[in-house]
Enzyme design. Structure first.
Site, PDB file in Angstrom:
ATOM      1  N   GLU A 111       0.832  -1.212   0.000  1.00 52.71           N
ATOM      2  CA  GLU A 111       0.000   0.000   0.000  1.00 52.71           C
ATOM      3  C   GLU A 111       0.858   1.251   0.000  1.00 52.71           C
ATOM      4  OE1 GLU A 111      -3.879  -0.675   2.584  1.00 52.71           O
ATOM      5  OE2 GLU A 111      -2.012  -0.901   3.682  1.00 52.71           O
ATOM      6  N   GLY A 156      -9.641  -8.294   9.534  1.00 55.06           N
ATOM      7  CA  GLY A 156     -10.438  -9.517   9.523  1.00 55.06           C
ATOM      8  C   GLY A 156     -11.899  -9.152   9.784  1.00 55.06           C
ATOM      9  N   MET A 213      -4.940  -4.491  14.159  1.00 52.92           N
ATOM     10  CA  MET A 213      -3.966  -4.412  15.236  1.00 52.92           C
ATOM     11  C   MET A 213      -3.448  -3.002  15.526  1.00 52.92           C
ATOM     12  SD  MET A 213      -1.931  -7.964  14.286  1.00 52.92           S
ATOM     13  CE  MET A 213      -0.965  -8.027  15.778  1.00 52.92           C
ATOM     14  N   GLU A 214      -3.993  -1.977  14.883  1.00 55.25           N
ATOM     15  CA  GLU A 214      -3.417  -0.624  15.049  1.00 55.25           C
ATOM     16  C   GLU A 214      -4.415   0.519  15.225  1.00 55.25           C
ATOM     17  OE1 GLU A 214      -2.719  -2.454  12.159  1.00 55.25           O
ATOM     18  OE2 GLU A 214      -0.903  -3.401  12.924  1.00 55.25           O
ATOM     19  N   ASP A 245      -9.781 -11.322   5.319  1.00 57.70           N
ATOM     20  CA  ASP A 245     -10.062 -12.662   5.875  1.00 57.70           C
ATOM     21  C   ASP A 245     -11.235 -12.532   6.844  1.00 57.70           C
ATOM     22  OD1 ASP A 245      -7.480 -11.409   7.398  1.00 57.70           O
ATOM     23  OD2 ASP A 245      -8.839 -12.324   8.833  1.00 57.70           O
TER      24      ASP A 245
HETATM   25  N1  ADE Z   1      -5.498  -7.897   9.846  1.00 62.65           N
HETATM   26  C1  ADE Z   1      -6.030  -8.601   8.813  1.00 62.65           C
HETATM   27  N2  ADE Z   1      -6.675  -9.682   9.253  1.00 62.65           N
HETATM   28  C2  ADE Z   1      -6.553  -9.690  10.607  1.00 62.65           C
HETATM   29  C3  ADE Z   1      -6.962 -10.558  11.619  1.00 62.65           C
HETATM   30  N3  ADE Z   1      -7.643 -11.662  11.331  1.00 62.65           N
HETATM   31  N4  ADE Z   1      -6.638 -10.259  12.909  1.00 62.65           N
HETATM   32  C4  ADE Z   1      -5.925  -9.149  13.192  1.00 62.65           C
HETATM   33  N5  ADE Z   1      -5.505  -8.293  12.270  1.00 62.65           N
HETATM   34  C5  ADE Z   1      -5.802  -8.548  10.984  1.00 62.65           C
END
Ligand code: ADE
Length: 250
Positions: free
Chosen positions: A14, A80, A194-195, A218
Site C-alpha cells: 500500500e 479480519g 492491530m493498530e 479474511d
Molecule cells: N489484519 C487482517 N486480518 C486480521 C486478523 N484476522 N486479525 C488481526 N488483524 C488482521
C-alpha cells in the site's frame, strides 16, 4: 486545516502505491521509521508505514504529530471481518475504535482505557464521511475494471462499504473460537485489526483528525480464504491507492 496530511499504510504494497503518486518524496528517518515527505495532488503529505501492533502504531502516530506537525491522518490497511455481513473484499470505514485486549478489571470496567473514562474513541466525523463517500465510489468503479479471473478468485461481485466499530488488539485473530468470542463480547464490532485504536487514542490526546479504512482480507477464522500476498497486491493495495488518490484529488 494547517500542517501536512499523513497517509499511513499498514502494508508495504500500500505504501508503494501511495509513493507512486508522489512526484517529489524525500525520506527522513525518525525512531527507526522512514517517513516520506512530499506532495500528492498538491497537498503537503507525509507517508509512512504504521508498524504492526498497538505500541508501534502509537509511536508512529506520535512521531507524525510531534515531528511532522500533521493535523490529519488517513490510515489504510486490511482487517479480519467479524460481523456476519462483512466479507472478504468489502471495506470497513471506522466510526469508532476500541482495544479488544484492554482489560484493567476489576479496577476498571473491561475495555475502558484507564485515565480516559471510556472504552471507545471516535474517528473525525467530516474526514470519515469524506472517506466513506470516496470508498463507496472506488468500490463501485474499480473492481468492475478488473478481469473476471481476479473478481472470481476473490469473490468480488458486489463489494460493500461498511461503517461502524473497528476493534484492535495485539493479536492476529485466526481461529473461529477467538472470532466467535469477540463477536459475543463486542457484537457491534465490524472488523478486527492491530493498530487503529492505538492511532485513535493518540489522535484524541493531540486533537488530530483521524480516518481509517480497512479492506477485509479474511474472516478472522480458521479458514484460509484467499492467497494473501496476491490479495494484497491485486485487491487491497489497489483499493487503498485509488481511495487515497481520490480523497486528495477532491
Ligand atoms: N489484519 C487482517 N486480518 C486480521 C486478523 N484476522 N486479525 C488481526 N488483524 C488482521
Amino acid at each position: 486545516m494547517g500542517g501536512p496530511t499523513a497517509i499511513v499504510s499498514a502494508l508495504h504494497e500500500e505504501l508503494a502505491a501511495v509513493l507512486a503518486l508522489m512526484p517529489d518524496e524525500q525520506a527522513q528517518v525518525v525512531g527507526g521509521r522512514t517517513f516520506w515527505r512530499g506532495h500528492l495532488h498538491g497537498h503537503d503529505v507525509v507517508a509512512v508505514l504504521s508498524g504492526i501492533g498497538k505500541v508501534a502504531a502509537a509511536t508512529t502516530a506520535t512521531a507524525l504529530i510531534e515531528r511532522f506537525g500533521v493535523q490529519r491522518i488517513v490510515f489504510t490497511g486490511v482487517a479480519g471481518g467479524l460481523s456476519p455481513g462483512v466479507n472478504v473484499g468489502d471495506v470497513v470505514v471506522a466510526r469508532h475504535f476500541l482495544q479488544h485486549d484492554m482489560d484493567a478489571s476489576p479496577l476498571f470496567v473491561r475495555h475502558v482505557v484507564p485515565g480516559y473514562g471510556r472504552a471507545t474513541f471516535d474517528a473525525h466525523a467530516a474526514l470519515t464521511a469524506h472517506l466513506v463517500r470516496v470508498s463507496e465510489d472506488v468500490l463501485r468503479s474499480l473492481p468492475a475494471q478488473w478481469p473476471d479471473e481476479v473478481r472470481n478468485a476473490f469473490g468480488l461481485h458486489a463489494p460493500r462499504c461498511h461503517q461502524g466499530l473497528l476493534i484492535s488488539g495485539d493479536r492476529f485473530v485466526s481461529t473461529t473460537a477467538e472470532s466467535e468470542a469477540l463477536r459475543q463480547e463486542l457484537p457491534d464490532a465490524l472488523a478486527v485489526e492491530m493498530e487503529g485504536a492505538a492511532f485513535a487514542q493518540v489522535c484524541h490526546d493531540y486533537r488530530v483528525a483521524l480516518a481509517v479504512v480497512r479492506t477485509i482480507s479474511d474472516r478472522a477464522d480458521d479458514v484460509a480464504h484467499v492467497d494473501f500476498p496476491r490479495f494484497l497486491r491485486e485487491v487491497a493495495s489497489r483499493y487503498s491507492g485509488a481511495i487515497v488518490e481520490t480523497l486528495l484529488n477532491e
